[in-house]
Design a protein around this motif. Structure first.
Motif, PDB file in Angstrom:
ATOM      1  N   VAL A 234      55.007  54.637  78.509  1.00 37.73           N
ATOM      2  CA  VAL A 234      56.428  54.363  78.249  1.00 37.73           C
ATOM      3  C   VAL A 234      57.257  55.638  78.410  1.00 37.73           C
ATOM      4  O   VAL A 234      58.319  55.645  79.054  1.00 37.73           O
ATOM      5  CB  VAL A 234      56.621  53.777  76.837  1.00 37.73           C
ATOM      6  CG1 VAL A 234      58.105  53.707  76.481  1.00 37.73           C
ATOM      7  CG2 VAL A 234      55.993  52.397  76.754  1.00 37.73           C
ATOM      8  N   LEU A 235      56.760  56.746  77.849  1.00 35.42           N
ATOM      9  CA  LEU A 235      57.497  58.009  77.951  1.00 35.42           C
ATOM     10  C   LEU A 235      57.579  58.499  79.391  1.00 35.42           C
ATOM     11  O   LEU A 235      58.628  58.997  79.834  1.00 35.42           O
ATOM     12  CB  LEU A 235      56.842  59.067  77.060  1.00 35.42           C
ATOM     13  CG  LEU A 235      56.934  58.826  75.551  1.00 35.42           C
ATOM     14  CD1 LEU A 235      56.234  59.934  74.780  1.00 35.42           C
ATOM     15  CD2 LEU A 235      58.389  58.720  75.099  1.00 35.42           C
ATOM     16  N   LEU A 236      56.485  58.366  80.125  1.00 33.58           N
ATOM     17  CA  LEU A 236      56.513  58.790  81.530  1.00 33.58           C
ATOM     18  C   LEU A 236      57.526  57.979  82.329  1.00 33.58           C
ATOM     19  O   LEU A 236      58.265  58.535  83.158  1.00 33.58           O
ATOM     20  CB  LEU A 236      55.116  58.623  82.147  1.00 33.58           C
ATOM     21  CG  LEU A 236      54.073  59.678  81.775  1.00 33.58           C
ATOM     22  CD1 LEU A 236      52.701  59.287  82.318  1.00 33.58           C
ATOM     23  CD2 LEU A 236      54.483  61.056  82.309  1.00 33.58           C
ATOM     24  N   ALA A 237      57.577  56.678  82.077  1.00 35.61           N
ATOM     25  CA  ALA A 237      58.522  55.825  82.802  1.00 35.61           C
ATOM     26  C   ALA A 237      59.956  56.202  82.464  1.00 35.61           C
ATOM     27  O   ALA A 237      60.819  56.311  83.356  1.00 35.61           O
ATOM     28  CB  ALA A 237      58.254  54.361  82.456  1.00 35.61           C
ATOM     29  N   MET A 238      60.246  56.415  81.175  1.00 31.99           N
ATOM     30  CA  MET A 238      61.605  56.800  80.767  1.00 31.99           C
ATOM     31  C   MET A 238      62.007  58.130  81.398  1.00 31.99           C
ATOM     32  O   MET A 238      63.128  58.289  81.894  1.00 31.99           O
ATOM     33  CB  MET A 238      61.681  56.909  79.241  1.00 31.99           C
ATOM     34  CG  MET A 238      61.619  55.596  78.501  1.00 31.99           C
ATOM     35  SD  MET A 238      61.711  55.846  76.697  1.00 31.99           S
ATOM     36  CE  MET A 238      61.787  54.146  76.116  1.00 31.99           C
ATOM     37  N   VAL A 241      62.679  57.809  85.256  1.00 33.44           N
ATOM     38  CA  VAL A 241      63.977  57.172  85.528  1.00 33.44           C
ATOM     39  C   VAL A 241      65.115  58.155  85.246  1.00 33.44           C
ATOM     40  O   VAL A 241      66.054  58.286  86.041  1.00 33.44           O
ATOM     41  CB  VAL A 241      64.136  55.895  84.678  1.00 33.44           C
ATOM     42  CG1 VAL A 241      65.559  55.353  84.781  1.00 33.44           C
ATOM     43  CG2 VAL A 241      63.132  54.828  85.112  1.00 33.44           C
ATOM     44  N   GLY A 242      65.014  58.860  84.126  1.00 33.67           N
ATOM     45  CA  GLY A 242      66.059  59.832  83.790  1.00 33.67           C
ATOM     46  C   GLY A 242      66.182  60.925  84.824  1.00 33.67           C
ATOM     47  O   GLY A 242      67.297  61.317  85.213  1.00 33.67           O
ATOM     48  N   LEU A 243      65.054  61.438  85.323  1.00 35.16           N
ATOM     49  CA  LEU A 243      65.085  62.505  86.321  1.00 35.16           C
ATOM     50  C   LEU A 243      65.666  62.010  87.645  1.00 35.16           C
ATOM     51  O   LEU A 243      66.447  62.716  88.290  1.00 35.16           O
ATOM     52  CB  LEU A 243      63.675  63.047  86.536  1.00 35.16           C
ATOM     53  CG  LEU A 243      63.559  64.256  87.477  1.00 35.16           C
ATOM     54  CD1 LEU A 243      64.392  65.420  86.975  1.00 35.16           C
ATOM     55  CD2 LEU A 243      62.094  64.678  87.635  1.00 35.16           C
ATOM     56  N   ALA A 244      65.303  60.783  88.026  1.00 36.49           N
ATOM     57  CA  ALA A 244      65.833  60.233  89.280  1.00 36.49           C
ATOM     58  C   ALA A 244      67.353  60.048  89.185  1.00 36.49           C
ATOM     59  O   ALA A 244      68.087  60.362  90.138  1.00 36.49           O
ATOM     60  CB  ALA A 244      65.157  58.893  89.575  1.00 36.49           C
ATOM     61  N   VAL A 245      67.824  59.561  88.047  1.00 41.11           N
ATOM     62  CA  VAL A 245      69.268  59.382  87.864  1.00 41.11           C
ATOM     63  C   VAL A 245      69.983  60.729  87.857  1.00 41.11           C
ATOM     64  O   VAL A 245      71.052  60.894  88.456  1.00 41.11           O
ATOM     65  CB  VAL A 245      69.544  58.610  86.556  1.00 41.11           C
ATOM     66  CG1 VAL A 245      71.045  58.564  86.262  1.00 41.11           C
ATOM     67  CG2 VAL A 245      68.978  57.198  86.638  1.00 41.11           C
ATOM     68  N   THR A 246      69.383  61.715  87.189  1.00 40.10           N
ATOM     69  CA  THR A 246      69.998  63.049  87.129  1.00 40.10           C
ATOM     70  C   THR A 246      70.155  63.641  88.520  1.00 40.10           C
ATOM     71  O   THR A 246      71.227  64.161  88.878  1.00 40.10           O
ATOM     72  CB  THR A 246      69.126  63.985  86.267  1.00 40.10           C
ATOM     73  OG1 THR A 246      69.059  63.470  84.947  1.00 40.10           O
ATOM     74  CG2 THR A 246      69.712  65.384  86.235  1.00 40.10           C
ATOM     75  N   ARG A 247      69.104  63.569  89.293  1.00 34.54           N
ATOM     76  CA  ARG A 247      69.158  64.147  90.647  1.00 34.54           C
ATOM     77  C   ARG A 247      70.244  63.468  91.482  1.00 34.54           C
ATOM     78  O   ARG A 247      71.018  64.134  92.168  1.00 34.54           O
ATOM     79  CB  ARG A 247      67.793  63.985  91.310  1.00 34.54           C
ATOM     80  CG  ARG A 247      67.737  64.522  92.714  1.00 34.54           C
ATOM     81  CD  ARG A 247      66.386  64.254  93.349  1.00 34.54           C
ATOM     82  NE  ARG A 247      66.426  64.596  94.769  1.00 34.54           N
ATOM     83  CZ  ARG A 247      65.428  64.365  95.612  1.00 34.54           C
ATOM     84  NH1 ARG A 247      64.312  63.819  95.175  1.00 34.54           N
ATOM     85  NH2 ARG A 247      65.536  64.692  96.878  1.00 34.54           N
ATOM     86  N   ARG A 248      70.322  62.147  91.363  1.00 38.64           N
ATOM     87  CA  ARG A 248      71.310  61.407  92.155  1.00 38.64           C
ATOM     88  C   ARG A 248      72.735  61.702  91.701  1.00 38.64           C
ATOM     89  O   ARG A 248      73.634  61.898  92.511  1.00 38.64           O
ATOM     90  CB  ARG A 248      71.009  59.912  92.021  1.00 38.64           C
ATOM     91  CG  ARG A 248      71.842  59.028  92.904  1.00 38.64           C
ATOM     92  CD  ARG A 248      71.258  57.651  92.991  1.00 38.64           C
ATOM     93  NE  ARG A 248      71.986  56.835  93.949  1.00 38.64           N
ATOM     94  CZ  ARG A 248      71.514  55.739  94.488  1.00 38.64           C
ATOM     95  NH1 ARG A 248      70.308  55.314  94.177  1.00 38.64           N
ATOM     96  NH2 ARG A 248      72.234  55.049  95.340  1.00 38.64           N
ATOM     97  N   ARG A 249      72.933  61.768  90.380  1.00 39.73           N
ATOM     98  CA  ARG A 249      74.274  62.010  89.857  1.00 39.73           C
ATOM     99  C   ARG A 249      74.740  63.440  90.149  1.00 39.73           C
ATOM    100  O   ARG A 249      75.900  63.674  90.481  1.00 39.73           O
ATOM    101  CB  ARG A 249      74.269  61.762  88.350  1.00 39.73           C
ATOM    102  CG  ARG A 249      74.205  60.290  87.967  1.00 39.73           C
ATOM    103  CD  ARG A 249      75.544  59.615  88.171  1.00 39.73           C
ATOM    104  NE  ARG A 249      76.574  60.258  87.361  1.00 39.73           N
ATOM    105  CZ  ARG A 249      77.879  60.116  87.578  1.00 39.73           C
ATOM    106  NH1 ARG A 249      78.305  59.392  88.596  1.00 39.73           N
ATOM    107  NH2 ARG A 249      78.766  60.707  86.795  1.00 39.73           N
TER     108      ARG A 249
END
Length: 256
Positions: A234-238, A241-249
């Motif tokens: 669960v922690l790895l998935a969260m 997702v957070g890292l992918a969103v950060t990079r994109r934003r």
């Protein structure tokens, strides 16, 4: 220059910045220590022992200490991933200056995350030493508490940086506090989650800090089982997702 080396330059910049700000660096470390002494030791003398779901009985301080360890990892990651990152992004334009070099948005995202993990790691090592010295952590499984805390820090760093990219001004940090306070109080940190009603317990189990507390408590109290792999997943998935969103934003904000 390799991508990891560029991220390392971002980390090095943060290390140099904090050379004369060690007092500010320690602020997030002291909070869980104060909780442990005031509630775990002080109030714990009135509460007595706590019986865990597996039937194991521990003192209230032993119950709280692993949760404060997880909280140390959260604090170390969140402070740099939110407040400090916002200041660099909006006011100091630190990242704009970095983009004038070979450093790109991905390097900034990874470098800032690595730095927040280093800060979280320092907090966790310090707290673990205190916990062992006080006899609150006796299991040899606790040697895995540091990598587990790194995973907790990874989640809060990645999600915190992603959330910061939507923050418009300092007033918006009230929303960050609105999220952190219930996470701190209700994620199985100060009392077992099986005391919650069914629906509320389901909501609590969505908290990343809850999964971190479960892992750290199992390691520190020597109650390790294969079910912990579910919490790790669960922690790895969260975090992913957070890292992918950060990079994109960051790319959208800095390269517009």
């Amino acid at each position: 220059m390799a991508a990891l080396a560029l991220a390392g330059v971002v980390v090095e910049r943060n290390v140099l910045t904090y050379r004369r700000q060690w007092v500010a660096f320690l602020t997030g470390f002291l909070e869980p220590v104060f909780y442990l002494f005031s509630l775990g030791i002080g109030l714990g003398a009135l509460i007595g022992d706590v019986t865990l779901a597996n039937g194991q009985t521990v003192t209230y301080a032993q119950f709280m200490a692993p949760a404060m360890l997880a909280m140390s990892a959260m604090n170390g990651a969140v402070f740099d991933a939110t407040y400090n990152m916002f200041f660099k992004l909006k006011y100091m334009h630190t990242f704009d200056a970095m983009l004038a070099t070979p450093v790109g948005p991905r390097d900034i995202a990874i470098g800032e995350m690595l730095w927040s993990l280093m800060r979280a790691g320092c907090y966790v090592v310090g707290f673990l030493v205190i916990s062992v010295a006080m006899g609150l952590t006796t299991s040899w499984w606790a040697v895995l508490a540091l990598p587990a805390a790194t995973l907790i820090g990874f989640v809060f760093s990645a999600v915190g940086m992603a959330a910061t990219t939507w923050i418009r001004n300092f007033q918006d940090f009230d929303y960050i506090q609105m999220a952190l306070v219930p996470l701190t109080l209700l994620s199985g940190t100060f009392f077992p989650v099986d005391t919650y009603p069914g629906a509320l317990r389901w909501l609590v189990e969505l908290s990343p800090l809850y999964h971190g507390v479960v892992i750290e408590r199992a390691l520190c109290l020597g109650d390790v089982s294969w079910s912990l792999l579910g919490n790790v997943a669960v922690l790895l998935a969260m975090g992913a997702v957070g890292l992918a969103v950060t990079r994109r934003r960051l790319a959208a904000l800095l390269l517009k």
